[in-house]
Design an enzyme around this catalytic site. Structure first.
Site, PDB file in Angstrom:
ATOM      1  N   ASP A  11       3.080   2.249  -8.404  1.00 39.06           N
ATOM      2  CA  ASP A  11       3.328   2.975  -7.162  1.00 39.06           C
ATOM      3  C   ASP A  11       2.004   3.033  -6.419  1.00 39.06           C
ATOM      4  O   ASP A  11       1.069   3.713  -6.852  1.00 39.06           O
ATOM      5  CB  ASP A  11       3.839   4.382  -7.473  1.00 39.06           C
ATOM      6  CG  ASP A  11       4.128   5.201  -6.221  1.00 39.06           C
ATOM      7  OD1 ASP A  11       3.722   4.787  -5.106  1.00 39.06           O
ATOM      8  OD2 ASP A  11       4.748   6.274  -6.342  1.00 39.06           O
ATOM      9  N   ASN A  58       1.618  -6.363  -0.491  1.00 36.95           N
ATOM     10  CA  ASN A  58       2.853  -6.502   0.270  1.00 36.95           C
ATOM     11  C   ASN A  58       3.601  -5.182   0.434  1.00 36.95           C
ATOM     12  O   ASN A  58       4.263  -4.970   1.445  1.00 36.95           O
ATOM     13  CB  ASN A  58       3.767  -7.520  -0.431  1.00 36.95           C
ATOM     14  CG  ASN A  58       5.176  -7.480   0.094  1.00 36.95           C
ATOM     15  OD1 ASN A  58       5.449  -7.910   1.214  1.00 36.95           O
ATOM     16  ND2 ASN A  58       6.098  -6.937  -0.697  1.00 36.95           N
ATOM     17  N   TYR A  90       4.105   2.911  12.269  1.00 33.65           N
ATOM     18  CA  TYR A  90       4.037   1.630  11.563  1.00 33.65           C
ATOM     19  C   TYR A  90       2.981   0.699  12.154  1.00 33.65           C
ATOM     20  O   TYR A  90       2.135   0.161  11.423  1.00 33.65           O
ATOM     21  CB  TYR A  90       5.411   0.964  11.605  1.00 33.65           C
ATOM     22  CG  TYR A  90       5.457  -0.389  10.934  1.00 33.65           C
ATOM     23  CD1 TYR A  90       5.288  -0.513   9.558  1.00 33.65           C
ATOM     24  CD2 TYR A  90       5.670  -1.548  11.683  1.00 33.65           C
ATOM     25  CE1 TYR A  90       5.339  -1.751   8.945  1.00 33.65           C
ATOM     26  CE2 TYR A  90       5.721  -2.795  11.073  1.00 33.65           C
ATOM     27  CZ  TYR A  90       5.556  -2.886   9.705  1.00 33.65           C
ATOM     28  OH  TYR A  90       5.592  -4.109   9.104  1.00 33.65           O
ATOM     29  N   LYS A 112      -0.825  -0.588  10.315  1.00 31.03           N
ATOM     30  CA  LYS A 112      -1.203  -1.973  10.036  1.00 31.03           C
ATOM     31  C   LYS A 112      -2.436  -2.386  10.841  1.00 31.03           C
ATOM     32  O   LYS A 112      -3.230  -3.215  10.380  1.00 31.03           O
ATOM     33  CB  LYS A 112      -0.023  -2.905  10.337  1.00 31.03           C
ATOM     34  CG  LYS A 112       1.168  -2.720   9.409  1.00 31.03           C
ATOM     35  CD  LYS A 112       0.857  -3.159   7.973  1.00 31.03           C
ATOM     36  CE  LYS A 112       2.105  -3.196   7.121  1.00 31.03           C
ATOM     37  NZ  LYS A 112       1.863  -3.737   5.768  1.00 31.03           N
ATOM     38  N   THR A 114      15.138  -8.992   5.961  1.00 29.14           N
ATOM     39  CA  THR A 114      15.077  -8.378   4.640  1.00 29.14           C
ATOM     40  C   THR A 114      15.676  -6.979   4.722  1.00 29.14           C
ATOM     41  O   THR A 114      16.006  -6.483   5.797  1.00 29.14           O
ATOM     42  CB  THR A 114      13.618  -8.246   4.151  1.00 29.14           C
ATOM     43  OG1 THR A 114      12.919  -7.322   5.003  1.00 29.14           O
ATOM     44  CG2 THR A 114      12.900  -9.576   4.147  1.00 29.14           C
TER      45      THR A 114
END
Length: 240
Positions: free
Chosen positions: A59, A86, A163, A167, A198
């Site tokens: 984790d 990832n 988000y 990044k 996905t």
């Protein structure tokens, strides 16, 4: 045999990355938060003929889990050649700047920024034992400030305020890390797989996982004269 650790590896791009690295002859350790799901992923890979895989419970937001995974990996291998960061979360869309909660921001940054840093710092000594260590931080075009300033960009109207910045921060850290390791054989890059179908995006993406993974594999396996401290997708370099 070269070794690789892929986080968030039991599904989607992480699973496909693990499969493609295994196909290239790497022994791949699938880092999975849920050990049961990780073992299911291993079963699928072995059914496809890949015996050079193993699962490690990991984790990336839990330092105790990271330390335990580090110890387990050190007991299994003397070195690590490739690290693919990832694992991450979206935080749920949309994320309007004036309404996104601080709780969402903290949760997303914990997974997408602090998590990869903790992983890198934990496994750096194993990576240093490789003659050609590679780190790929999986990023997104939604992190590019240049693209967000371009009204002609097809995703210009998509502005996820947790988000995207998480990044962007990871990209910045990647540049700093690559500089710190510039006099070594390390290659450290950000890679955007593109809008890939996905579970992460409810399968709404335009690319298959095979297509999305191609750039990750490319920069995970580059030669010593390859780039470092850069941001790429399958088409080449992306502006920060």
């Amino acid at each position: 045999m070269k070794t690789a650790l892929v986080t968030g590896a039991n599904r989607g791009i992480g699973f496909e990355t693990s499969k493609q690295l295994a196909a290239l002859g790497y022994f791949v350790y699938l880092g999975c938060r849920d050990k049961v799901k990780g073992l299911e992923a291993i079963k699928k890979l072995k059914a496809l003929g890949y015996s050079n895989v193993d699962c490690i419970e990991l984790d990336i937001t839990n330092i105790h889990s990271i330390k335990s995974a580090k110890q387990e990996l050190e007991n299994k291998t003397k070195q690590l050649d490739v690290l693919i960061n990832n694992a991450g979360i979206s935080g749920g869309f949309p994320q309007p700047s004036l309404k996104v909660s601080i709780e969402t921001l903290k949760e997303v940054f914990e997974s997408n920024f602090f998590g990869p840093i903790q992983i890198i710092q934990a496994f750096i000594e194993l990576l240093k034992k490789s003659t050609a260590p590679r780190i790929v931080n999986v990023s997104t075009e939604l992190s590019s400030l240049t693209k967000h300033g371009d009204p002609t960009w097809k995703f210009y109207s998509v502005k996820p305020s947790a988000y995207g910045p998480s990044k962007t921060a990871l990209n910045a850290y990647t540049v700093m890390l690559a500089f710190e390791l510039k006099d070594t054989n390390f290659k450290v890059n950000c890679v955007c797989p593109g809008f890939t179908a996905t579970e992460f995006n409810n399968y709404s993406g335009e690319k298959t996982v095979e297509q999305g993974t191609s750039a990750i594999i490319k920069y995970a396996t580059i030669e010593n004269d390859g780039p470092t401290g850069k941001f790429f997708n399958e088409d080449g370099e992306i502006a920060w």
